[in-house]
Design a protein around this motif. Structure first.
Motif, PDB file in Angstrom:
ATOM      1  N   MET A   1       0.833  -1.081  -0.032  1.00 42.54           N
ATOM      2  CA  MET A   1       0.044  -0.012   0.006  1.00 42.54           C
ATOM      3  C   MET A   1       0.914   1.464   0.009  1.00 42.54           C
ATOM      4  O   MET A   1       0.410   2.245  -0.283  1.00 42.54           O
ATOM      5  N   LEU A   2       2.102   1.205   0.560  1.00 43.21           N
ATOM      6  CA  LEU A   2       2.865   2.193   0.614  1.00 43.21           C
ATOM      7  C   LEU A   2       3.225   2.989  -0.674  1.00 43.21           C
ATOM      8  O   LEU A   2       3.518   4.139  -0.793  1.00 43.21           O
ATOM      9  N   ASP A   3       3.311   1.915  -1.777  1.00 45.47           N
ATOM     10  CA  ASP A   3       3.518   2.499  -3.126  1.00 45.47           C
ATOM     11  C   ASP A   3       2.474   2.676  -3.934  1.00 45.47           C
ATOM     12  O   ASP A   3       2.351   2.372  -5.189  1.00 45.47           O
ATOM     13  N   ASP A   4       1.026   2.162  -3.369  1.00 47.92           N
ATOM     14  CA  ASP A   4      -0.124   2.255  -4.294  1.00 47.92           C
ATOM     15  C   ASP A   4      -0.373   3.546  -5.030  1.00 47.92           C
ATOM     16  O   ASP A   4      -0.257   4.672  -4.212  1.00 47.92           O
ATOM     17  N   GLU A   5      -0.601   3.529  -6.150  1.00 47.55           N
ATOM     18  CA  GLU A   5      -0.817   4.881  -7.022  1.00 47.55           C
ATOM     19  C   GLU A   5      -1.894   5.658  -6.098  1.00 47.55           C
ATOM     20  O   GLU A   5      -1.690   6.838  -6.227  1.00 47.55           O
TER      21      GLU A   5
ATOM     22  N   VAL B   1      -2.870   5.881  -3.386  1.00 42.04           N
ATOM     23  CA  VAL B   1      -2.391   6.733  -1.893  1.00 42.04           C
ATOM     24  C   VAL B   1      -1.413   7.581  -2.420  1.00 42.04           C
ATOM     25  O   VAL B   1      -1.319   8.873  -1.888  1.00 42.04           O
ATOM     26  N   VAL B   2      -0.275   7.377  -3.117  1.00 36.34           N
ATOM     27  CA  VAL B   2       0.831   8.182  -3.162  1.00 36.34           C
ATOM     28  C   VAL B   2       0.504   9.548  -4.416  1.00 36.34           C
ATOM     29  O   VAL B   2       0.665  10.660  -3.757  1.00 36.34           O
ATOM     30  N   ARG B   3      -0.203   9.016  -5.421  1.00 37.94           N
ATOM     31  CA  ARG B   3      -0.529  10.269  -6.407  1.00 37.94           C
ATOM     32  C   ARG B   3      -1.481  11.054  -5.864  1.00 37.94           C
ATOM     33  O   ARG B   3      -1.483  12.158  -5.828  1.00 37.94           O
ATOM     34  N   GLY B   4      -2.538  10.488  -5.142  1.00 37.15           N
ATOM     35  CA  GLY B   4      -3.606  11.310  -4.471  1.00 37.15           C
ATOM     36  C   GLY B   4      -3.025  12.223  -3.629  1.00 37.15           C
ATOM     37  O   GLY B   4      -3.438  13.261  -3.450  1.00 37.15           O
ATOM     38  N   THR B   5      -2.055  11.709  -2.609  1.00 39.85           N
ATOM     39  CA  THR B   5      -1.561  12.650  -1.530  1.00 39.85           C
ATOM     40  C   THR B   5      -0.640  13.844  -2.481  1.00 39.85           C
ATOM     41  O   THR B   5      -0.990  15.168  -2.096  1.00 39.85           O
ATOM     42  N   GLU B   6       0.318  13.494  -3.275  1.00 40.10           N
ATOM     43  CA  GLU B   6       1.058  14.458  -3.903  1.00 40.10           C
ATOM     44  C   GLU B   6      -0.019  15.460  -4.759  1.00 40.10           C
ATOM     45  O   GLU B   6       0.448  16.565  -4.503  1.00 40.10           O
ATOM     46  N   GLY B   7      -0.822  15.023  -5.264  1.00 34.46           N
ATOM     47  CA  GLY B   7      -1.940  15.712  -5.912  1.00 34.46           C
ATOM     48  C   GLY B   7      -2.251  16.830  -4.960  1.00 34.46           C
ATOM     49  O   GLY B   7      -2.183  18.005  -5.213  1.00 34.46           O
ATOM     50  N   TYR B   8      -2.832  16.537  -3.540  1.00 30.19           N
ATOM     51  CA  TYR B   8      -3.355  17.507  -2.821  1.00 30.19           C
ATOM     52  C   TYR B   8      -2.406  18.499  -2.317  1.00 30.19           C
ATOM     53  O   TYR B   8      -2.611  19.697  -2.307  1.00 30.19           O
ATOM     54  N   ILE B   9      -1.073  17.933  -2.215  1.00 30.87           N
ATOM     55  CA  ILE B   9       0.128  18.960  -1.581  1.00 30.87           C
ATOM     56  C   ILE B   9       0.364  19.734  -2.944  1.00 30.87           C
ATOM     57  O   ILE B   9       0.345  21.166  -2.555  1.00 30.87           O
TER      58      ILE B   9
ATOM     59  N   ALA C   1      -2.509  16.505   3.880  1.00 30.21           N
ATOM     60  CA  ALA C   1      -2.822  15.978   2.354  1.00 30.21           C
ATOM     61  C   ALA C   1      -2.803  14.420   2.354  1.00 30.21           C
ATOM     62  O   ALA C   1      -3.730  13.837   1.996  1.00 30.21           O
ATOM     63  N   PHE C   2      -2.042  13.685   3.391  1.00 30.62           N
ATOM     64  CA  PHE C   2      -2.055  12.377   3.255  1.00 30.62           C
ATOM     65  C   PHE C   2      -3.282  11.897   4.159  1.00 30.62           C
ATOM     66  O   PHE C   2      -3.982  11.054   3.690  1.00 30.62           O
ATOM     67  N   GLU C   3      -3.461  12.695   5.037  1.00 34.54           N
ATOM     68  CA  GLU C   3      -4.805  12.356   5.905  1.00 34.54           C
ATOM     69  C   GLU C   3      -6.052  12.438   5.256  1.00 34.54           C
ATOM     70  O   GLU C   3      -7.094  11.605   5.253  1.00 34.54           O
ATOM     71  N   TRP C   4      -6.217  13.451   4.252  1.00 34.84           N
ATOM     72  CA  TRP C   4      -7.298  13.695   3.365  1.00 34.84           C
ATOM     73  C   TRP C   4      -7.490  12.355   2.528  1.00 34.84           C
ATOM     74  O   TRP C   4      -8.336  11.993   2.110  1.00 34.84           O
ATOM     75  N   ARG C   5      -6.273  12.072   1.939  1.00 30.26           N
ATOM     76  CA  ARG C   5      -6.361  11.008   0.899  1.00 30.26           C
ATOM     77  C   ARG C   5      -6.667   9.728   1.716  1.00 30.26           C
ATOM     78  O   ARG C   5      -7.596   8.859   1.078  1.00 30.26           O
ATOM     79  N   MET C   6      -6.142   9.355   3.012  1.00 26.42           N
ATOM     80  CA  MET C   6      -6.946   8.374   3.581  1.00 26.42           C
ATOM     81  C   MET C   6      -8.094   8.132   3.830  1.00 26.42           C
ATOM     82  O   MET C   6      -8.913   7.386   3.851  1.00 26.42           O
ATOM     83  N   LEU C   7      -8.545   9.663   4.282  1.00 25.59           N
ATOM     84  CA  LEU C   7     -10.067   9.483   4.554  1.00 25.59           C
ATOM     85  C   LEU C   7     -10.755   9.052   3.617  1.00 25.59           C
ATOM     86  O   LEU C   7     -11.995   8.540   3.646  1.00 25.59           O
ATOM     87  N   GLU C   8     -10.362   9.369   2.208  1.00 23.38           N
ATOM     88  CA  GLU C   8     -11.183   9.269   1.070  1.00 23.38           C
ATOM     89  C   GLU C   8     -11.162   7.756   0.658  1.00 23.38           C
ATOM     90  O   GLU C   8     -12.249   6.965   0.493  1.00 23.38           O
ATOM     91  N   LEU C   9     -10.050   7.052   0.778  1.00 23.71           N
ATOM     92  CA  LEU C   9     -10.085   5.627   0.709  1.00 23.71           C
ATOM     93  C   LEU C   9     -10.637   4.832   1.697  1.00 23.71           C
ATOM     94  O   LEU C   9     -11.440   3.846   1.390  1.00 23.71           O
ATOM     95  N   LYS C  10     -10.620   5.450   2.942  1.00 24.99           N
ATOM     96  CA  LYS C  10     -11.469   4.716   4.168  1.00 24.99           C
ATOM     97  C   LYS C  10     -12.901   4.672   3.555  1.00 24.99           C
ATOM     98  O   LYS C  10     -13.657   3.923   3.899  1.00 24.99           O
ATOM     99  N   ALA C  11     -13.298   5.892   3.201  1.00 26.67           N
ATOM    100  CA  ALA C  11     -14.803   6.033   3.085  1.00 26.67           C
ATOM    101  C   ALA C  11     -15.123   5.119   1.942  1.00 26.67           C
ATOM    102  O   ALA C  11     -16.217   4.521   2.054  1.00 26.67           O
ATOM    103  N   GLN C  12     -14.386   5.128   1.050  1.00 21.64           N
ATOM    104  CA  GLN C  12     -14.643   4.116  -0.199  1.00 21.64           C
ATOM    105  C   GLN C  12     -14.992   2.680   0.311  1.00 21.64           C
ATOM    106  O   GLN C  12     -15.711   2.002   0.046  1.00 21.64           O
ATOM    107  N   TRP C  13     -13.913   2.254   1.218  1.00 21.19           N
ATOM    108  CA  TRP C  13     -13.621   0.885   1.617  1.00 21.19           C
ATOM    109  C   TRP C  13     -14.939   0.416   2.570  1.00 21.19           C
ATOM    110  O   TRP C  13     -15.126  -0.819   2.860  1.00 21.19           O
ATOM    111  N   THR C  14     -15.267   1.580   3.442  1.00 25.89           N
ATOM    112  CA  THR C  14     -16.094   1.410   4.481  1.00 25.89           C
ATOM    113  C   THR C  14     -17.694   1.031   3.900  1.00 25.89           C
ATOM    114  O   THR C  14     -18.196   0.411   4.637  1.00 25.89           O
TER     115      THR C  14
END
Ligand code: PEP
Ligand code: MG
Length: 592
Positions: free
Chosen positions: A82-86, A88-96, A106-119
């Motif tokens: 997951m550390l290299d998952d596109e 995760v990485v591109r999404g966070t860098e995009g926010y920055i 930025a990382f927190e935002w991206r993770m929140l989005e992914l978690k919302a999708q998965w939940t």
């Protein structure tokens, strides 16, 4: 006053200790933006934090590998991937870059989005991955925020009972098993990655307790009974007495394991009973042997795929199956084809979230829809038939056509092996798991196409009673002694006998004394259970008379409620058997 909480047993063993609530959670991140000139710097910091997380995870993986072996260590792979998952990485860098957020925000935002999708899915295997995602989130954020690992137990004198909302594999890998006596969590399932690690290390654990975090206070005394899934806070005199009795019983059993393993598995009036083990991982085979397993009644093969990003190759699968077949040379080893979907979710299948995963694309349905993926497994198992009495078991069968289609695939793979000059044993058996009411009702038809039946009561109970097996709230309703289940067991056993094929039970109920007694009474004399339960089960078998079991089963078959069924069994089983587990969970009242 003491407080008793019932959850799910996740790792056997009983222990007491003092509560230590783990403050492991996602740290709060301040909302900050940076100047345009600092954007590259934040991107670089994010990359450094990922690198630091990777190093730590690799270190934990290596430590786990040294302690437990390579299969368990693979539990860290999903997080490392997951550390290299596109996304995760591109999404966070995009926010920055686009919004000039700090790396942490930025990382927190991206993770929140992914978690919302998965939940949005209720699938427990996805939820287990969510748990991995959160572990990663905490690790990276702590680095970005300059916070240290809060998991320092050095101030304690040992006997710590870790209480947490949930745990993660990397937390378990950091615990020193000499210090941590037991684990108790609000959430989690027996199949959670961390629970598998706890089992491998012999740390007792209870999951799905709901609100143990809220009810427990740091330093409070607590008893954790990982065999029956119970936690007692502030135990009173009676609780301590029960604890001592149960602990002594378990210790004695542990001391006698080898001795009991050598004893014949036969009832007091001479009925032989095949007691086999359920395996989740091949490394457990040695323990199963030591505990006296007369073969493996259910080898769950999902460990090979869960958390992997590709289906494992034929050679890797073959070696795993061969290892278990050889460990039980001469005894039957029932290898179950991948039971994917439901609560076991491999990432490479890219399954879209399903509203009702247990009623969805699962087990034999997936297998028949994706034959190319599963031919590898069929070939690997066929090759393993040379190394022992390997039998093939199909999960979640509903009708004859499914068995015929699996048989046809197997025949094609046999042809392939013959063409390639690779040996296999042509006399292997192919059987079905009876775990839906459809299969139970249609058993006579299925028996014409199957070499054996193995009744999976975990699913049969779930599908018969419409009670989700993973829902802690419904634990009391998940009752294998419900008359509708008893009647199905009875009729499937009768059909199998008439057809001359073996019938066994491999669900958790077979590991309970009353459940085993009922099975014997219905003339189901092959049982398969988690290996730690084998010695106690053998003692029950040796204690009881099949004639008494048959009489009790007749009464159970006439009973109107689950409680009447349990009472009919409890009255006949004799005083030597410990029935305390039924009292709390299913309100069984015991005769005094
Ligand atoms: C069952 O359903 O009873 C069973 C043994 O299989 P699993 O628990 O793996 O679904
Ligand atoms: Mg099942």
């Amino acid at each position: 006053m003491s407080v008793t909480l019932d959850g799910f047993p996740a790792s056997e063993g009983i222990a007491w200790g003092r509560v230590r609530r783990i403050p492991w959670g996602v740290p709060s991140v301040p909302h900050e933006v940076v100047d345009a000139g600092r954007v590259d710097h934040e991107v670089a910091r994010f990359s450094e934090a990922r690198e630091a997380a990777r190093e730590r995870l690799l270190e934990l993986k290596a430590r786990t590998e040294a302690r437990l072996g390579p299969v368990e260590a693979r539990i860290f792979d999903p997080q490392i991937l997951m550390l290299d998952d596109e996304t995760v990485v591109r999404g966070t860098e995009g926010y920055i870059r686009d919004t000039r957020l700090t790396a942490a925000r930025a990382f927190e935002w991206r993770m929140l989005e992914l978690k919302a999708q998965w939940t949005r899915t209720a699938n427990p295997m996805v939820l287990d991955r969510l748990n991995d995602l959160e572990d990663l989130q905490v690790r990276v954020l702590r680095h970005l925020l300059g916070q240290h690992d809060p998991l320092d137990l050095s101030d304690t004198s040992g006997d710590v009972v870790v209480v947490a909302p949930n745990l993660t594999p990397s937390l378990i890998a950091q615990f020193d098993p000499d210090q941590v006596a037991a684990l108790a969590t609000d959430q989690g399932t027996r199949t959670s990655h961390w629970a598998i690690l706890a089992r491998s290390q012999g740390i007792p654990a209870v999951v799905g307790l709901g609100d143990v975090c809220r009810k427990a206070a740091d330093g409070q005394e607590v008893i954790v009974d990982g065999r029956i899934g119970r936690v007692v806070l502030d135990p009173d005199e009676r609780d301590w007495r029960v604890f001592e009795e149960r602990r002594t019983r378990i210790r004695l059993l542990e001391e006698e394991v080898e001795e009991v393993a050598r004893l014949e598995s036969v009832t007091a009036d001479g009925q032989p009973v095949a007691l086999r083990a359920n395996l989740d991982l091949p490394v457990e085979a040695d323990n199963a042997r030591r505990h006296g397993a007369a073969g493996i009644g259910l080898f769950r093969t999902e460990f090979l795929v869960v958390g992997r990003n590709a289906m494992p190759g034929e050679e890797e699968q073959f070696q795993a199956y061969r290892r278990v077949a050889e460990a039980f040379d001469g005894d039957a080893v029932y290898i179950r084809l991948f039971d994917l979907g439901g609560d076991k979710f491999p990432s490479f299948l890219h399954m879209p979230p399903q509203e009702n995963p247990f009623l969805g694309w699962r087990a034999v349905r997936v297998l028949l829809d994706e034959p190319e993926l599963f031919r590898v497994q069929l070939r690997a198992i066929l090759r393993a038939t040379v190394f022992g009495d390997v039998r093939i078991m199909v999960p979640l069968v509903n009708d004859v056509e499914e068995v015929q289609r699996v048989r046809a695939l197997l025949e094609e793979e046999e042809d392939g092996l013959r063409r390639d000059g690779i040996p296999f044993n042509r006399g292997y058996k192919l059987g079905v798991m009876v775990e839906t009411p459809a299969a139970a009702l249609d058993a006579a038809e299925l028996a014409r196409h199957a070499d054996f039946f193995s009744i999976g009561t975990n699913d049969l109970v779930q599908y018969t009673l419409a009670v989700d097996r993973t829902n802690a709230r419904l634990a009391r309703l998940f009752n294998p002694f419900h008359p509708s289940v008893v009647r199905q067991l009875h009729s499937v056993a009768r059909v199998a006998r008439a057809a001359g094929i073996e019938v066994s039970v491999c669900g958790e109920m077979a590991a309970t004394s009353l459940g085993a007694f009922l099975c014997l009474g219905l003339d189901i004399t092959a049982l398969s259970v988690a290996w730690p339960a084998l010695p106690e089960l053998k003692k029950v078998v040796r204690d009881v008379r099949i004639e008494d079991a048959r009489r009790a089963a007749r009464r159970a078959l006439a009973a109107a409620t689950a409680r009447d069924v349990m009472e009919a069994l409890a009255e006949s089983i004799g005083d030597a058997v410990d029935l305390s587990a039924y009292v709390g969970r299913w309100n069984l009242s015991l005769r005094s």
